[in-house]
Design an enzyme around this catalytic site. Sequence first.
Site, PDB file in Angstrom:
ATOM      1  N   GLY A 196      30.613  21.499  92.513  1.00 38.58           N
ATOM      2  CA  GLY A 196      29.747  22.228  91.603  1.00 38.58           C
ATOM      3  C   GLY A 196      30.484  23.360  90.912  1.00 38.58           C
ATOM      4  O   GLY A 196      31.708  23.353  90.813  1.00 38.58           O
ATOM      5  N   CYS A 197      29.739  24.337  90.441  1.00 37.49           N
ATOM      6  CA  CYS A 197      30.343  25.485  89.747  1.00 37.49           C
ATOM      7  C   CYS A 197      31.357  26.170  90.644  1.00 37.49           C
ATOM      8  O   CYS A 197      31.077  26.475  91.800  1.00 37.49           O
ATOM      9  CB  CYS A 197      29.243  26.468  89.342  1.00 37.49           C
ATOM     10  N   PHE A 198      32.545  26.418  90.106  1.00 36.25           N
ATOM     11  CA  PHE A 198      33.599  26.987  90.953  1.00 36.25           C
ATOM     12  C   PHE A 198      33.369  28.437  91.338  1.00 36.25           C
ATOM     13  O   PHE A 198      34.000  28.942  92.260  1.00 36.25           O
ATOM     14  CB  PHE A 198      34.988  26.823  90.334  1.00 36.25           C
TER      15      PHE A 198
END
Length: 243
Positions: free
Chosen positions: A66-68
């Site tokens: 997902g979003c880092f």
Amino acid sequence: MNSQRAARWAAFVLIAALAVLAALAIKGGATALITSGAVLVPAPDTENSAAAHQTGSSETAVLAGGCFWGVQGVFQHVEGVSRAVSGYAGGDEKSARYNLVTSGNTGHAEAVRIEFDPRRISYGRILQIYFSVAHNPTELNRQGPDWGPQYRSTIFAQSAEQASQAQAYIAQLQRTKVFDQPIATTIEQGKPFYAAEAYHQDYLVRHPNQPYIIQHDQPKIENLKRLFPEQYRAAPVLVGNAS
């Protein structure tokens, strides 16, 4: 937050609000909704034998989930980690730019390069934290309000040994059925990592009051502290302008 992520965030808030209302109606005021998303999974079966062979002072893991921002934030709070850098893995160098990766057509995933001391924390423990609190491994190309192959659940193995250990661990977790759904995490080997733009580094630490961070990423830090107290470090290790 860019326009695409802002739109996804707005949609998620609406869906979440409707879900809460539905849960309250069904349960007569007692909601059964689980918002933390954390599942404490067992350590790898190979953990003890692998630990006995740890002699080097530094190893690297590259993980996507997902979003880092949140994945980086989690591992910045893990004892034994010396550096956690947000970036891109899976595509080529020319397309390793945020405005291109967000299209979902570059082959890249938002990933985090984790440098750690194997004498203090093993690769197996890194994976255990990854599967337990960093993301939901039963969703392949979606995490929370973010969707597309750039948000896929992927272990970018840095060696054949890491690939073998990750495969064995996924098989173990599938057998024990700790998740309600099959694990969707893939393994990719031999893919280079490219550091993301400076404004993405240490994002969770620098923007603690952003709604996206509060809703999706701060709970991951709390779950790390709660489920892995021996691995939790209160002061995150920051990277500044990564290269």
